[in-house]
Design a protein around this motif. Structure first.
Motif, PDB file in Angstrom:
ATOM      1  N   ARG A 186      28.922  16.352  52.999  1.00 11.28           N
ATOM      2  CA  ARG A 186      29.744  16.000  52.053  1.00 11.28           C
ATOM      3  C   ARG A 186      30.314  17.199  51.118  1.00 11.28           C
ATOM      4  N   GLY A 187      29.527  18.205  51.044  1.00  6.65           N
ATOM      5  CA  GLY A 187      29.852  19.480  50.306  1.00  6.65           C
ATOM      6  C   GLY A 187      28.935  20.542  50.271  1.00  6.65           C
ATOM      7  N   VAL A 188      29.281  21.424  49.391  1.00  5.78           N
ATOM      8  CA  VAL A 188      28.539  22.680  49.591  1.00  5.78           C
ATOM      9  C   VAL A 188      28.396  23.054  48.108  1.00  5.78           C
ATOM     10  N   ILE A 189      27.314  23.693  47.509  1.00  3.22           N
ATOM     11  CA  ILE A 189      27.307  24.504  46.375  1.00  3.22           C
ATOM     12  C   ILE A 189      26.900  25.751  46.335  1.00  3.22           C
ATOM     13  N   ILE A 190      27.523  26.931  46.010  1.00  2.00           N
ATOM     14  CA  ILE A 190      27.449  28.360  46.079  1.00  2.00           C
ATOM     15  C   ILE A 190      27.188  28.836  44.895  1.00  2.00           C
ATOM     16  N   MET A 191      26.228  29.611  44.740  1.00  2.00           N
ATOM     17  CA  MET A 191      25.679  30.158  43.443  1.00  2.00           C
ATOM     18  C   MET A 191      25.533  31.664  43.534  1.00  2.00           C
ATOM     19  N   VAL A 192      25.672  32.165  42.462  1.00  2.00           N
ATOM     20  CA  VAL A 192      25.562  33.840  42.446  1.00  2.00           C
ATOM     21  C   VAL A 192      24.498  34.167  41.718  1.00  2.00           C
ATOM     22  N   SER A 193      23.317  35.044  42.451  1.00  2.00           N
ATOM     23  CA  SER A 193      22.478  35.794  41.915  1.00  2.00           C
ATOM     24  C   SER A 193      22.878  37.227  41.983  1.00  2.00           C
ATOM     25  N   SER A 194      21.789  37.972  41.810  1.00  2.00           N
ATOM     26  CA  SER A 194      22.082  39.437  41.875  1.00  2.00           C
ATOM     27  C   SER A 194      20.813  40.227  42.357  1.00  2.00           C
ATOM     28  N   SER A 195      21.036  41.631  42.978  1.00  2.00           N
ATOM     29  CA  SER A 195      19.863  42.124  43.201  1.00  2.00           C
ATOM     30  C   SER A 195      19.047  42.490  42.099  1.00  2.00           C
ATOM     31  N   ALA A 196      19.254  42.301  40.672  1.00  2.00           N
ATOM     32  CA  ALA A 196      18.425  42.360  39.715  1.00  2.00           C
ATOM     33  C   ALA A 196      17.417  41.170  39.666  1.00  2.00           C
ATOM     34  N   ALA A 197      17.635  40.047  40.367  1.00  2.00           N
ATOM     35  CA  ALA A 197      16.588  39.276  40.445  1.00  2.00           C
ATOM     36  C   ALA A 197      15.372  39.708  41.246  1.00  2.00           C
ATOM     37  N   ALA A 225      39.580  15.584  48.125  1.00  2.00           N
ATOM     38  CA  ALA A 225      38.128  15.394  47.920  1.00  2.00           C
ATOM     39  C   ALA A 225      37.493  16.579  47.224  1.00  2.00           C
ATOM     40  N   LEU A 226      36.753  16.280  46.163  1.00  2.00           N
ATOM     41  CA  LEU A 226      35.712  17.534  45.634  1.00  2.00           C
ATOM     42  C   LEU A 226      34.805  17.898  46.565  1.00  2.00           C
ATOM     43  N   VAL A 227      34.718  18.892  47.508  1.00  2.00           N
ATOM     44  CA  VAL A 227      33.694  19.166  48.313  1.00  2.00           C
ATOM     45  C   VAL A 227      32.994  20.683  48.089  1.00  2.00           C
ATOM     46  N   GLY A 228      33.280  21.316  46.974  1.00  2.00           N
ATOM     47  CA  GLY A 228      32.737  22.571  46.742  1.00  2.00           C
ATOM     48  C   GLY A 228      32.640  23.045  45.237  1.00  2.00           C
ATOM     49  N   VAL A 229      31.448  23.832  45.009  1.00  2.00           N
ATOM     50  CA  VAL A 229      31.395  24.409  43.675  1.00  2.00           C
ATOM     51  C   VAL A 229      30.968  25.606  43.789  1.00  2.00           C
ATOM     52  N   VAL A 230      31.848  26.955  43.485  1.00  2.00           N
ATOM     53  CA  VAL A 230      31.295  28.152  43.393  1.00  2.00           C
ATOM     54  C   VAL A 230      31.186  28.414  41.879  1.00  2.00           C
ATOM     55  N   ALA A 231      29.790  28.466  41.580  1.00  2.00           N
ATOM     56  CA  ALA A 231      29.484  28.955  40.164  1.00  2.00           C
ATOM     57  C   ALA A 231      29.485  30.596  40.163  1.00  2.00           C
ATOM     58  N   ALA A 232      30.593  31.228  39.590  1.00  2.00           N
ATOM     59  CA  ALA A 232      30.556  32.582  39.868  1.00  2.00           C
ATOM     60  C   ALA A 232      30.674  33.102  38.202  1.00  2.00           C
ATOM     61  N   ALA A 233      30.809  32.367  37.089  1.00  2.00           N
ATOM     62  CA  ALA A 233      30.894  32.904  35.942  1.00  2.00           C
ATOM     63  C   ALA A 233      29.379  33.640  35.475  1.00  2.00           C
ATOM     64  N   ARG A 277      40.957  20.324  50.851  1.00  2.00           N
ATOM     65  CA  ARG A 277      39.976  19.850  50.118  1.00  2.00           C
ATOM     66  C   ARG A 277      39.868  20.480  48.943  1.00  2.00           C
ATOM     67  N   THR A 278      39.087  20.365  47.706  1.00  2.00           N
ATOM     68  CA  THR A 278      39.070  20.834  46.525  1.00  2.00           C
ATOM     69  C   THR A 278      38.055  21.405  46.071  1.00  2.00           C
ATOM     70  N   PHE A 279      37.871  22.714  45.640  1.00  2.00           N
ATOM     71  CA  PHE A 279      36.780  23.601  45.214  1.00  2.00           C
ATOM     72  C   PHE A 279      36.718  24.042  43.641  1.00  2.00           C
ATOM     73  N   ILE A 280      35.786  23.658  42.910  1.00  2.00           N
ATOM     74  CA  ILE A 280      35.812  24.221  41.887  1.00  2.00           C
ATOM     75  C   ILE A 280      35.055  25.416  41.688  1.00  2.00           C
ATOM     76  N   ILE A 281      35.856  26.505  40.803  1.00  2.00           N
ATOM     77  CA  ILE A 281      35.171  27.680  40.849  1.00  2.00           C
ATOM     78  C   ILE A 281      35.082  28.479  39.435  1.00  2.00           C
ATOM     79  N   SER A 282      33.885  28.519  38.880  1.00  2.00           N
ATOM     80  CA  SER A 282      33.769  29.031  37.379  1.00  2.00           C
ATOM     81  C   SER A 282      33.930  30.487  37.500  1.00  2.00           C
TER      82      SER A 282
END
Length: 264
Positions: free
Chosen positions: A148-159, A84-92, A6-11
């Motif tokens: 159908r999929g998962v979206i994973i985002m990146v926060s921080s301790s600074a939050a 299939a596109l099943v995941g996004v990892v927004a790491a930028a 399966r396909t994942f997009i990683i920024s």
């Protein structure tokens, strides 16, 4: 949900936390679309991974047209691979520390500095998600639960405990943490989960720019282990977030019990 085939997009996928995640997903048999502004880094990663199940798209996440081109290219690739596109990892992400008022120049922080941080860390995250979701909702159910999929985002301790000079950064990462639950609720009917990871001091291109004194001060604020986190420790939590369907609508602190001090 299993990542194999399966396909994942990683920024931000060609360095630091994003690259470690890409490596783990690729080793698990996934197809990986790497989005990164650094073309040289993209070429290097493709050479390391080989061109099987990996694509690089030079992308500026602060520009919608650039993200649209990357997502559309990924979708075209998916038509060829039938994966299939099943995941996004927004790491930028970026830091760019600056206090709200500079006593030396007797002036406030330039709004361009605030915009730069917010546009990449927050706007870029939301823009990527909104462009990817229409393709993910069309997936056939992947599990008995209808996932159908998962979206994973990146926060921080600074939050949660941002330091002086982190107003813009903390605002961007706090917003990512805050949007996690409403995003999960928006997408629940489609079987798409939303998870956010909030790391503390981790070894990455951004933290390598810290002065050694500041880095050591932050390390001393760690309870255990007393060191910066390894990218592989971050990516292992990403993999758990992909495979464990009960992780949804939550922010996972990955910080060695660190609470960032007010002063270095």
């Amino acid at each position: 949900m299993k990542p194999t085939g399966r396909t994942f997009i990683i920024s931000g996928g060609c360095s630091g936390l994003g690259l470690a995640t890409a490596r783990d997903l690729h080793q698990a048999g996934a197809y990986v679309a790497l989005l990164d502004v650094n073309a040289d880094a993209g070429k290097t990663v493709i050479q390391q991974f080989g061109d099987q199940r990996v694509k690089f798209f030079q992308t500026d996440v602060s520009e919608t047209s650039s993200l649209e081109a990357a997502v559309n290219s990924t979708v075209e690739w998916i038509r060829q691979t039938a994966s299939a596109l099943v995941g996004v990892v927004a790491a930028a992400g970026v830091g760019l520390p600056a206090k709200i008022y500079d006593a030396r120049t007797e002036s406030p922080v330039p709004i361009s500095t605030i915009d730069f941080v917010l546009n990449i860390n927050l706007r870029g995250t939301l823009d990527l998600i909104r462009l990817a979701v229409p393709h993910m909702v069309k997936n056939d159910p992947l599990t008995e639960d209808g996932e159908r999929g998962v979206i994973i985002m990146v926060s921080s301790s600074a939050a949660f405990d941002g330091q002086p000079g982190q107003v813009a950064y903390a605002a961007s990462k706090g917003a990512v943490a805050s949007l996690t639950l409403p995003l999960a609720r928006d997408l629940a009917r489609y079987g798409i989960r939303a998870v956010t990871i909030a790391p503390s001091l981790f070894d990455s291109a951004m933290t390598r720019q810290l002065p050694e004194k500041a880095r050591k001060s932050l390390e001393r604020a760690m309870e255990f282990p007393v060191r910066a986190g390894n990218p592989e420790e971050f990516s292992s939590l990403v993999m758990q977030s992909v495979t464990n369907s009960m992780l949804n609508g939550t922010v996972l602190r990955l910080d060695g019990a660190m609470r960032m001090p007010s002063k270095m």
